[in-house]
Design a protein around this motif. Structure first.
Motif, PDB file in Angstrom:
ATOM      1  N   PHE A  41       0.989  -1.233   0.072  1.00  0.00           N
ATOM      2  CA  PHE A  41      -0.156   0.022  -0.021  1.00  0.00           C
ATOM      3  C   PHE A  41       0.888   1.311   0.059  1.00  0.00           C
ATOM      4  N   ILE A  42       1.932   1.068   0.682  1.00  0.00           N
ATOM      5  CA  ILE A  42       2.893   2.513   0.405  1.00  0.00           C
ATOM      6  C   ILE A  42       3.276   2.933  -0.713  1.00  0.00           C
ATOM      7  N   PRO A  43       3.662   1.827  -1.561  1.00  0.00           N
ATOM      8  CA  PRO A  43       4.147   2.354  -3.103  1.00  0.00           C
ATOM      9  C   PRO A  43       2.779   2.508  -3.737  1.00  0.00           C
ATOM     10  N   LEU A  44       1.805   1.958  -3.576  1.00  0.00           N
ATOM     11  CA  LEU A  44       0.544   2.238  -4.017  1.00  0.00           C
ATOM     12  C   LEU A  44      -0.209   3.575  -3.974  1.00  0.00           C
ATOM     13  N   ALA A  45       0.342   4.111  -2.754  1.00  0.00           N
ATOM     14  CA  ALA A  45       0.003   5.418  -2.392  1.00  0.00           C
ATOM     15  C   ALA A  45       0.616   6.455  -3.336  1.00  0.00           C
ATOM     16  N   PHE A  46       2.074   6.134  -3.723  1.00  0.00           N
ATOM     17  CA  PHE A  46       2.576   7.026  -4.759  1.00  0.00           C
ATOM     18  C   PHE A  46       2.203   6.889  -5.941  1.00  0.00           C
ATOM     19  N   MET A  47       1.634   5.843  -6.526  1.00  0.00           N
ATOM     20  CA  MET A  47       1.127   5.697  -7.903  1.00  0.00           C
ATOM     21  C   MET A  47      -0.353   6.387  -8.117  1.00  0.00           C
ATOM     22  N   LEU A  48      -1.097   6.586  -6.849  1.00  0.00           N
ATOM     23  CA  LEU A  48      -2.480   7.023  -7.126  1.00  0.00           C
ATOM     24  C   LEU A  48      -2.427   8.422  -7.599  1.00  0.00           C
ATOM     25  N   ASP A  49      -3.299   8.956  -8.066  1.00  0.00           N
ATOM     26  CA  ASP A  49      -3.680  10.256  -8.560  1.00  0.00           C
ATOM     27  C   ASP A  49      -4.115  11.071  -7.350  1.00  0.00           C
ATOM     28  N   VAL A  50      -3.356  11.386  -6.316  1.00  0.00           N
ATOM     29  CA  VAL A  50      -3.677  12.120  -5.245  1.00  0.00           C
ATOM     30  C   VAL A  50      -2.904  13.164  -5.007  1.00  0.00           C
ATOM     31  N   THR A  51      -3.181  14.285  -4.088  1.00  0.00           N
ATOM     32  CA  THR A  51      -2.412  15.456  -3.747  1.00  0.00           C
ATOM     33  C   THR A  51      -1.407  14.812  -2.950  1.00  0.00           C
ATOM     34  N   GLN A  52      -0.439  15.678  -2.555  1.00  0.00           N
ATOM     35  CA  GLN A  52       1.043  15.057  -1.554  1.00  0.00           C
ATOM     36  C   GLN A  52       0.300  14.935  -0.072  1.00  0.00           C
ATOM     37  N   ILE A  53      -0.804  15.769   0.277  1.00  0.00           N
ATOM     38  CA  ILE A  53      -1.300  15.898   1.553  1.00  0.00           C
ATOM     39  C   ILE A  53      -2.043  14.504   1.646  1.00  0.00           C
ATOM     40  N   GLU A  54      -2.960  14.361   0.705  1.00  0.00           N
ATOM     41  CA  GLU A  54      -3.309  12.850   0.810  1.00  0.00           C
ATOM     42  C   GLU A  54      -2.780  11.727   0.743  1.00  0.00           C
ATOM     43  N   ARG A  55      -1.652  11.677  -0.044  1.00  0.00           N
ATOM     44  CA  ARG A  55      -0.621  10.780   0.174  1.00  0.00           C
ATOM     45  C   ARG A  55       0.037  10.583   1.523  1.00  0.00           C
ATOM     46  N   ILE A  56       0.406  11.560   1.970  1.00  0.00           N
ATOM     47  CA  ILE A  56       0.819  11.665   3.431  1.00  0.00           C
ATOM     48  C   ILE A  56      -0.331  11.079   4.347  1.00  0.00           C
ATOM     49  N   ILE A  57      -1.473  11.505   4.260  1.00  0.00           N
ATOM     50  CA  ILE A  57      -2.664  10.977   5.287  1.00  0.00           C
ATOM     51  C   ILE A  57      -2.759   9.482   4.866  1.00  0.00           C
ATOM     52  N   LEU A  58      -2.543   8.964   3.524  1.00  0.00           N
ATOM     53  CA  LEU A  58      -2.851   7.534   3.292  1.00  0.00           C
ATOM     54  C   LEU A  58      -1.648   6.749   3.956  1.00  0.00           C
ATOM     55  N   ILE A  59      -0.510   7.152   3.693  1.00  0.00           N
ATOM     56  CA  ILE A  59       0.790   6.487   4.550  1.00  0.00           C
ATOM     57  C   ILE A  59       0.778   6.369   5.916  1.00  0.00           C
ATOM     58  N   THR A  60       0.368   7.686   6.534  1.00  0.00           N
ATOM     59  CA  THR A  60       0.484   7.870   7.963  1.00  0.00           C
ATOM     60  C   THR A  60       0.018   6.621   8.873  1.00  0.00           C
ATOM     61  N   PRO A  61      -1.522   6.229   8.537  1.00  0.00           N
ATOM     62  CA  PRO A  61      -1.865   5.152   9.435  1.00  0.00           C
ATOM     63  C   PRO A  61      -1.345   3.656   9.084  1.00  0.00           C
ATOM     64  N   TRP A 112      -8.421   5.168   3.847  1.00  0.00           N
ATOM     65  CA  TRP A 112      -8.131   4.789   2.452  1.00  0.00           C
ATOM     66  C   TRP A 112      -9.394   4.877   1.473  1.00  0.00           C
ATOM     67  N   ILE A 113     -10.551   4.472   2.357  1.00  0.00           N
ATOM     68  CA  ILE A 113     -11.917   4.407   1.848  1.00  0.00           C
ATOM     69  C   ILE A 113     -12.363   5.834   1.404  1.00  0.00           C
ATOM     70  N   GLU A 114     -12.298   6.773   2.518  1.00  0.00           N
ATOM     71  CA  GLU A 114     -12.673   8.282   2.608  1.00  0.00           C
ATOM     72  C   GLU A 114     -11.713   8.881   1.436  1.00  0.00           C
ATOM     73  N   ILE A 115     -10.440   8.494   1.255  1.00  0.00           N
ATOM     74  CA  ILE A 115      -9.895   9.621   0.146  1.00  0.00           C
ATOM     75  C   ILE A 115     -10.048   8.759  -1.093  1.00  0.00           C
TER      76      ILE A 115
END
Length: 118
Positions: A41-61, A112-115
């Motif tokens: 999921f961490i590499p996936l977070a970098f592949m998704l079309d999300v903002t930098q803040i959203e990526r940080i929010i996805l990886i943090t939990p 992850w669901i919310e974002i």
């Protein structure tokens, strides 16, 4: 006994931390499973079309979940070291550690669901 200070203490502390991570990986199936999730999921977070803040929010939990699992494993190890007989407080401590991991997992899924979907 002389205390280690300065840079030597930092290197020793780093070594102890690595030893703890190796121990968690070797002895805790749940930690290995959560590391696998992080590896996916961490590499996936970098592949998704999300903002930098959203990526940080996805990886943090995900990282928080690994932290909680290490703490839970430490609690279990200490409780098991103290004795094998059933004691209400020992059971409560282990259950609370497990509950912390569950809450972290639920938080991860929610974020992850919310974002991604809402």
């Amino acid at each position: 006994m002389q205390k280690n200070t300065g840079i030597k203490r930092i290197f020793l502390a780093f070594g102890y931390s690595l030893k703890g991570l190796r121990s968690a990986f070797k002895h805790e199936a749940a930690f290995r499973q959560e590391v696998l999730l992080a590896v996916i999921f961490i590499p996936l977070a970098f592949m998704l079309d999300v903002t930098q803040i959203e990526r940080i929010i996805l990886i943090t939990p995900i990282v928080l979940l690994l932290i909680l699992e290490v703490i839970n494993s430490a609690i279990e190890a200490v409780v098991d070291r103290i004795g094998s007989e059933h004691h209400e407080l020992a059971g409560r401590a282990k259950d609370m550690g497990s509950a912390a991991v569950l809450i972290g997992l639920l938080l991860t899924v929610y974020i992850w669901i919310e974002i991604l979907f809402l």
